[in-house]
Design a protein around this motif. Sequence first.
Motif, PDB file in Angstrom:
ATOM      1  N   MET A 144       4.830   8.628   4.626  1.00 59.67           N
ATOM      2  CA  MET A 144       3.715   9.517   4.303  1.00 59.67           C
ATOM      3  C   MET A 144       2.918   9.023   3.091  1.00 59.67           C
ATOM      4  O   MET A 144       1.746   9.369   2.933  1.00 59.67           O
ATOM      5  CB  MET A 144       4.222  10.933   4.051  1.00 59.67           C
ATOM      6  N   LEU A 145       3.534   8.228   2.236  1.00 60.21           N
ATOM      7  CA  LEU A 145       2.846   7.689   1.062  1.00 60.21           C
ATOM      8  C   LEU A 145       2.168   6.355   1.345  1.00 60.21           C
ATOM      9  O   LEU A 145       1.505   5.795   0.465  1.00 60.21           O
ATOM     10  CB  LEU A 145       3.833   7.520  -0.102  1.00 60.21           C
ATOM     11  N   THR A 146       2.314   5.832   2.562  1.00 59.65           N
ATOM     12  CA  THR A 146       1.692   4.561   2.926  1.00 59.65           C
ATOM     13  C   THR A 146       0.182   4.729   3.015  1.00 59.65           C
ATOM     14  O   THR A 146      -0.320   5.613   3.707  1.00 59.65           O
ATOM     15  CB  THR A 146       2.241   4.047   4.266  1.00 59.65           C
ATOM     16  N   VAL A 147      -0.543   3.865   2.318  1.00 52.19           N
ATOM     17  CA  VAL A 147      -2.008   3.940   2.287  1.00 52.19           C
ATOM     18  C   VAL A 147      -2.579   3.133   3.440  1.00 52.19           C
ATOM     19  O   VAL A 147      -2.131   2.019   3.728  1.00 52.19           O
ATOM     20  CB  VAL A 147      -2.546   3.404   0.944  1.00 52.19           C
ATOM     21  N   THR A 148      -3.560   3.698   4.121  1.00 51.95           N
ATOM     22  CA  THR A 148      -4.242   2.993   5.194  1.00 51.95           C
ATOM     23  C   THR A 148      -5.740   3.157   5.024  1.00 51.95           C
ATOM     24  O   THR A 148      -6.218   4.189   4.564  1.00 51.95           O
ATOM     25  CB  THR A 148      -3.789   3.512   6.582  1.00 51.95           C
ATOM     26  N   ARG A 149      -6.463   2.115   5.394  1.00 54.61           N
ATOM     27  CA  ARG A 149      -7.921   2.117   5.314  1.00 54.61           C
ATOM     28  C   ARG A 149      -8.478   1.811   6.693  1.00 54.61           C
ATOM     29  O   ARG A 149      -8.012   0.905   7.360  1.00 54.61           O
ATOM     30  CB  ARG A 149      -8.420   1.072   4.308  1.00 54.61           C
ATOM     31  N   ARG A 166       0.801  -1.220   0.000  1.00 54.33           N
ATOM     32  CA  ARG A 166       0.000   0.000   0.000  1.00 54.33           C
ATOM     33  C   ARG A 166       0.839   1.277   0.000  1.00 54.33           C
ATOM     34  O   ARG A 166       0.659   2.148   0.832  1.00 54.33           O
ATOM     35  CB  ARG A 166      -0.950   0.001   1.196  1.00 54.33           C
ATOM     36  N   ILE A 167       1.784   1.368  -0.890  1.00 55.61           N
ATOM     37  CA  ILE A 167       2.520   2.614  -1.078  1.00 55.61           C
ATOM     38  C   ILE A 167       1.889   3.357  -2.247  1.00 55.61           C
ATOM     39  O   ILE A 167       1.808   2.858  -3.363  1.00 55.61           O
ATOM     40  CB  ILE A 167       4.021   2.361  -1.351  1.00 55.61           C
ATOM     41  N   GLU A 168       1.404   4.556  -1.976  1.00 59.12           N
ATOM     42  CA  GLU A 168       0.763   5.378  -3.003  1.00 59.12           C
ATOM     43  C   GLU A 168       1.814   6.334  -3.573  1.00 59.12           C
ATOM     44  O   GLU A 168       2.274   7.242  -2.887  1.00 59.12           O
ATOM     45  CB  GLU A 168      -0.396   6.151  -2.374  1.00 59.12           C
ATOM     46  N   GLY A 194     -14.737   5.665   7.350  1.00 62.07           N
ATOM     47  CA  GLY A 194     -15.178   5.996   6.005  1.00 62.07           C
ATOM     48  C   GLY A 194     -14.157   6.709   5.151  1.00 62.07           C
ATOM     49  O   GLY A 194     -14.527   7.356   4.162  1.00 62.07           O
ATOM     50  N   PHE A 195     -12.864   6.580   5.486  1.00 63.77           N
ATOM     51  CA  PHE A 195     -11.838   7.315   4.732  1.00 63.77           C
ATOM     52  C   PHE A 195     -10.657   6.395   4.478  1.00 63.77           C
ATOM     53  O   PHE A 195     -10.287   5.583   5.337  1.00 63.77           O
ATOM     54  CB  PHE A 195     -11.386   8.539   5.525  1.00 63.77           C
ATOM     55  N   ALA A 196     -10.073   6.519   3.309  1.00 62.69           N
ATOM     56  CA  ALA A 196      -8.886   5.737   2.951  1.00 62.69           C
ATOM     57  C   ALA A 196      -7.941   6.613   2.151  1.00 62.69           C
ATOM     58  O   ALA A 196      -8.362   7.527   1.447  1.00 62.69           O
ATOM     59  CB  ALA A 196      -9.274   4.497   2.143  1.00 62.69           C
ATOM     60  N   GLY A 197      -6.659   6.337   2.263  1.00 67.18           N
ATOM     61  CA  GLY A 197      -5.663   7.099   1.510  1.00 67.18           C
ATOM     62  C   GLY A 197      -4.331   7.060   2.214  1.00 67.18           C
ATOM     63  O   GLY A 197      -4.142   6.377   3.232  1.00 67.18           O
ATOM     64  N   SER A 198      -3.372   7.788   1.677  1.00 67.74           N
ATOM     65  CA  SER A 198      -2.041   7.838   2.275  1.00 67.74           C
ATOM     66  C   SER A 198      -2.093   8.597   3.599  1.00 67.74           C
ATOM     67  O   SER A 198      -3.045   9.333   3.881  1.00 67.74           O
ATOM     68  CB  SER A 198      -1.064   8.530   1.321  1.00 67.74           C
ATOM     69  N   LEU A 199      -1.047   8.432   4.398  1.00 70.56           N
ATOM     70  CA  LEU A 199      -0.979   9.187   5.645  1.00 70.56           C
ATOM     71  C   LEU A 199      -0.922  10.680   5.373  1.00 70.56           C
ATOM     72  O   LEU A 199      -1.401  11.485   6.177  1.00 70.56           O
ATOM     73  CB  LEU A 199       0.236   8.740   6.465  1.00 70.56           C
ATOM     74  N   ARG A 200      -0.354  11.060   4.249  1.00 71.57           N
ATOM     75  CA  ARG A 200      -0.354  12.489   3.882  1.00 71.57           C
ATOM     76  C   ARG A 200      -1.797  12.971   3.679  1.00 71.57           C
ATOM     77  O   ARG A 200      -2.165  14.051   4.128  1.00 71.57           O
ATOM     78  CB  ARG A 200       0.488  12.700   2.632  1.00 71.57           C
ATOM     79  N   ARG A 201      -2.602  12.170   3.020  1.00 68.95           N
ATOM     80  CA  ARG A 201      -4.007  12.534   2.843  1.00 68.95           C
ATOM     81  C   ARG A 201      -4.735  12.567   4.183  1.00 68.95           C
ATOM     82  O   ARG A 201      -5.643  13.371   4.388  1.00 68.95           O
ATOM     83  CB  ARG A 201      -4.691  11.550   1.892  1.00 68.95           C
TER      84      ARG A 201
END
Length: 618
Positions: free
Chosen positions: A575-580, A281-283, A585-592
Amino acid sequence: MAFDRRSLAQAWEQVRAKDAEDDQLSAGVRTFGDEADQRLAGLAEQLAGGMYLPGVLTELVMVTEDGGQRVLRVPAVRDRVVERALLSVLSPRLDPLLGPASFGFRPGLGVVDAVQALARLRDEGFGWVLRTDLHDCFPSVDLRRVRRLLEVLTSDGDLLGVLDLLLARAARRPGEQTLRPAHGLPQGSSLSPLLANLVLEDFDDRMRHAGFPLVRYADDIAVLASSEREAWEAARVASAAAKEIGMTLGADKTEIMSFDGGFCFLGEDFGPRYPPVVELRIEVPEQRTLYAGIQGSRARIEQGRVVVEHQDAEVLDVPAGHVARIVCSGAVGVSSGLRNWALSGGVELVFCSQRGRYLGQTVSGHLGRVERLRRQLACADDPERHLPLARSIVDIKIRKQAVLLQRLTRREQARELSEAVAAMRGYAAMAPQAMSRAEVMGLEGAAARAYFQAWAAIVPELGFSGRNRRPPLAVVNSALSFGYAVLLSEAVTALAAAGMDSSVGFLHTEQDGRPSLALDLMEEFRPLVVDQVVLELVRRNRLGPQHGHRDEERGGVLLTRAGREALLDGYERRMLTVTRGALPGFAGSLRRHLYRQAQVLAAWVDGVGPGLVGLSWR
């Protein structure tokens, strides 16, 4: 509200979608759906008036693949709707409290994550595993323990009242009239996995306290050890830990195994090298952050490309369209052309000192949102508004710090780290009684001292004896300062994007022109991002004494170029690691997620949101 008409309608859609996973709706779901609007309206009225009574559970006996039996106790459709509505409220509150060993039935986590966690521990050097489970787990859960835990964690009397009714249900088999007492948690209820995880957190905590890292998927457990003898000791501790919560280990599934000999866990065959550790899950976005840190270098723009030069030689040349922001640390020059391009294109220029102190940045565009700024100032001036949020920020941060220590607890440091976690939890428990921002900050500082003192046991070879900044006296401190400065700049940008003034904080007060609200926002991301990156680099020997050099003029330790590169590479990947599931109700990178938390703060200022809810650590 868990039981308003809208929440129940959303819960009904979830129940229907779950039932339709096999492409065929059950008779009960079809019947409920025929008059769903009327049934939901009646259910909402019953719940609001205290007249709701759940039905009896239907008990079904399933034959398992190994010839055994599995007893399911399935709720009626209307009760499944109520359970789903409860789950939507309880999960965001309870999931952040679950520790790093728990992988089953958690939003955004699954078997793959558990397998990778076990593989990483193997590669760290653990050669032996205690494989076990908890005998008859769900029916063995002590409901009195569940109720006590929930009463501590929520003060919603209506919610607890409905939970009491659901926990007290009896069961009946099809065609029978006799009611059977339903012991423990019913398998078949959507609430049961969350409540079981909550109870089993005590088991996980007992194992971590003894210094045994573990991976648990529901009640399927792997405990890591360095030797066969240590694995048998883990079995003794695990048996005692299960007994403390009223359970026993499954005798037929408890074995001591080694990676060399091979074993199966969660359907995956483990050996000394298989499965390999992979980055999940690296975005990787098209636009990235450019870090310029070579002292005496200069950045400019030429023919649509960003160029960095040092001593008349190009050291970097990338397309300008691939640059999202530029971070300059120390004596790095920026041409007027690059500055104008950045301002006109919405690209932030961030400036940090060579020591890692955040200095400031350019933010393009018009930021004036006068009404929100007035509301933000009013919140900052009103203790009844900002104090609950300040307490929450500190509580969230301390929980993240505790999770990081729990992840790193090993036998040789178990006592020091467990004592630190206990002390930090004690300070967090005192936060609701803090009557001023100064008192809240005092508790945060006390917890931070306990936290960083524990670091000395984790990285003893680097001369780390505690957190210091001006000047940083060790490589670890220098790396932390540099990482925090970069994170702070991103927090400023996230707040600007959300229409907030970063200088008006709710935990941190305005002083010395610092971006107080950005400091508030970044608190939970310090341990979640920077601290974890620094410790991982140290543990993997990618950051060591050789990555620091003495500042002869001002004292302290500065990172070398190689040290900065290692830190920034780790920071970006994190920071680019994606987490769900870390936020509902939100998913995306830690930066997001950082930007999302800025939006949550803006909504709270506008009076349309509950304030910060901490991320569940994924």
